[in-house]
Design a protein around this motif. Structure first.
Motif, short mmCIF file in Angstrom:
data_model
loop_
_atom_site.label_atom_id
_atom_site.label_comp_id
_atom_site.label_asym_id
_atom_site.label_seq_id
_atom_site.Cartn_x
_atom_site.Cartn_y
_atom_site.Cartn_z
N UNK A 140 0.83 -1.20 0.00
CA UNK A 140 0.00 0.00 0.00
C UNK A 140 0.88 1.26 0.00
N UNK A 141 0.23 2.41 -0.17
CA UNK A 141 0.97 3.67 -0.14
C UNK A 141 1.63 3.89 1.21
N UNK A 142 0.94 3.48 2.29
CA UNK A 142 1.51 3.64 3.62
C UNK A 142 2.76 2.77 3.77
N UNK A 143 2.71 1.54 3.23
CA UNK A 143 3.88 0.67 3.28
C UNK A 143 5.04 1.30 2.51
N UNK A 144 4.76 1.83 1.32
CA UNK A 144 5.81 2.43 0.50
C UNK A 144 6.43 3.62 1.23
N UNK A 185 8.84 -0.89 -5.47
CA UNK A 185 7.74 -1.51 -6.19
C UNK A 185 7.53 -2.94 -5.72
N UNK A 186 6.36 -3.48 -6.09
CA UNK A 186 6.02 -4.88 -5.79
C UNK A 186 6.16 -5.71 -7.05
N UNK A 187 6.78 -6.87 -6.92
CA UNK A 187 6.93 -7.82 -8.02
C UNK A 187 6.68 -9.22 -7.49
N UNK A 192 5.09 -6.03 10.40
CA UNK A 192 5.90 -4.90 10.85
C UNK A 192 5.55 -3.62 10.09
N UNK A 193 5.27 -3.74 8.80
CA UNK A 193 4.88 -2.57 8.01
C UNK A 193 3.53 -2.04 8.46
N UNK A 194 2.59 -2.94 8.76
CA UNK A 194 1.28 -2.49 9.24
C UNK A 194 1.42 -1.74 10.56
N UNK A 195 2.27 -2.24 11.44
CA UNK A 195 2.47 -1.57 12.73
C UNK A 195 3.14 -0.22 12.54
N UNK A 196 4.13 -0.16 11.65
CA UNK A 196 4.86 1.09 11.44
C UNK A 196 4.01 2.13 10.72
#
Length: 331
Positions: free
Chosen positions: A47-51, A85-87, A224-228
Motif C-alpha cells: 500500500x501507499x503507507x507501506x511504501x 515496487x512490488x513484483x 511490521x509494516x502495518x504496525x509502522x
C-alpha cells in the motif's frame, strides 16, 4: 528584385506547418511512462503507507551506503533511491542481466531471505579500487575469485549493517551474508510466485553507473509494516486517552438505572384481556412463598420479598431460587 551586387533575392521561407494535435491521452502517458503489466491473479499488497515507511528507511540506507562506499573505495560513489515496487520473484529475476553480481542474506529473526544485486562490472571496479587501482580499465566479465570474494564480503557486511540500522524503525533484523550468484536464474532467494518488495537505486562508482536493487520478501515484513504505518500516539495523547477511560469507568457507576420489583409474568389470552372489567379478579399464579423478581430493562438480576423500611414499602433481596447459599443483602 535584383541588384548588381547580390543578384536575385532569395525566396521567403515557407511558414512551418502547424504540428498535428497530439492524440487524446498521449501527453498523460508520456508523463506517466510506459504502460505496465498488472496481474489480476496477484493483487497489489504494497500500500501507499507501506511504501512511505519503506521509502524513509531505504533513503536513510542510501545516504549511509554512499558514505561507506566513498570511504572504502577512496573514490567518488553514489547511491540514490529511485523507487519501491512490488513484483513476483520470477518477474523481478527476469529484469536482471546475466551475469549480475547477486548476494543473498538471511534476516534473523524474520524468515526468508533478502537479495542485493548490481552490475558485475561495478562490483569488479570496487575490487580494483580497494586494491589501489583506478577502476577505469575494462573489468573482467567472470565470477570473482576467492580473494576477490573475500575483499567484497567485508564491504557488503558493512552495507548490510547499515541496512539493518535503517530498518530499525520498522523491525529489528540481523542480516548475514549466505550466498553469491552471478546467474539470476540460480539465485533462489524466494519461490517464483512469492511477492517481493524491490527497492531500486541509482548507483555510481567513479565513472561507472548502473542500477542496484534490494529485494525483501513482503510476507516477512507485512506485520511490521502495518504496525509502522499505523499512527503512533504521543505520550500526552496516550495519557489523555487513559484519563478519559478512567473518567468513563468512574461515571458509569453513577448512571441512574430504573429498577422494578414484580411478580412472575402471567400469560393470558387476548380475549380474556379484552374482557376485563372492574371487580374482575386476575389470578397471578404466583406462589405465596416465591420471591419477587428484581428487574431492569426487562432483565431479571435478583430476587426479593416484600418488606418495609421506615414506613415505606421496600424489597429485601434474598438468594435466588437456584443458589440457596448466596449471601443475603437487605435494602
Amino acid at each position: 528584385m535584383t541588384t548588381p551586387e547580390t543578384g536575385p533575392a532569395p525566396a521567403a521561407a515557407p511558414a512551418p506547418a502547424a504540428a498535428p494535435p497530439a492524440p487524446a491521452g498521449h501527453s498523460l502517458r508520456s508523463r506517466r511512462g510506459e504502460p505496465r503489466t498488472y496481474d489480476f491473479r496477484r493483487p497489489t499488497k504494497l500500500s501507499r503507507e507501506h511504501v512511505r515507511v519503506m521509502q524513509i528507511a531505504q533513503e536513510a540506507f542510501a545516504r549511509q551506503a554512499t558514505t561507506i562506499l566513498t570511504t572504502f573505495l577512496r573514490a567518488g560513489a553514489r547511491l540514490e533511491l529511485d523507487g519501491i515496487e512490488q513484483f513476483s520473484y520470477d518477474d523481478y529475476i527476469g529484469t536482471l542481466p546475466n551475469p549480475s553480481f547477486i548476494s543473498t542474506f538471511s534476516m534473523e529473526p524474520l524468515v526468508g531471505k533478502g537479495l542485493l544485486a548490481f552490475p558485475l562490472d561495478i562490483a569488479m571496479a570496487m575490487v580494483d579500487h580497494m586494491l589501489g587501482g583506478s577502476g577505469v580499465a575494462n573489468q573482467p566479465n567472470r565470477p570473482m575469485t576467492a580473494m576477490e570474494t573475500t575483499i567484497t564480503n567485508h564491504l557488503l557486511e558493512r552495507l548490510l549493517g547499515e541496512f539493518a540500522t535503517s530498518l530499525s524503525s520498522v523491525t529489528e533484523i540481523q542480516p548475514v551474508l549466505i550466498g553469491r550468484e552471478y546467474n539470476p536464474q540460480l539465485a533462489q532467494a524466494a519461490a517464483g510466485s512469492d511477492t517481493v518488495m524491490v527497492a531500486s537505486f541509482a548507483m555510481a562508482v567513479g565513472s561507472r553507473e548502473g542500477e542496484a536493487t534490494v529485494v525483501l520478501p513482503f510476507s516477512s515484513f507485512a506485520q511490521a509494516l502495518n504496525n509502522a504505518a499505523s499512527p503512533q500516539l504521543s505520550e500526552s495523547a496516550r495519557l489523555k486517552r487513559q484519563r478519559a477511560r478512567e473518567a468513563l469507568i468512574e461515571r458509569l457507576n453513577l448512571v441512574p438505572v430504573d429498577v422494578s420489583v414484580r411478580f412472575a409474568p402471567l400469560t393470558v389470552s387476548s380475549s380474556d384481556l379484552l374482557s376485563l372489567a372492574v371487580d374482575d379478579v386476575l389470578l397471578l399464579r404466583h406462589a405465596r412463598d416465591s420471591p419477587l423478581e428484581v428487574t431492569t430493562n426487562d432483565v431479571t438480576f435478583a430476587y426479593a420479598i416484600a418488606s418495609n423500611h421506615r414506613r415505606r414499602l421496600a424489597a429485601s433481596i434474598v438468594p435466588t431460587p437456584h443458589a440457596p447459599h448466596a449471601a443475603k443483602d437487605s435494602a
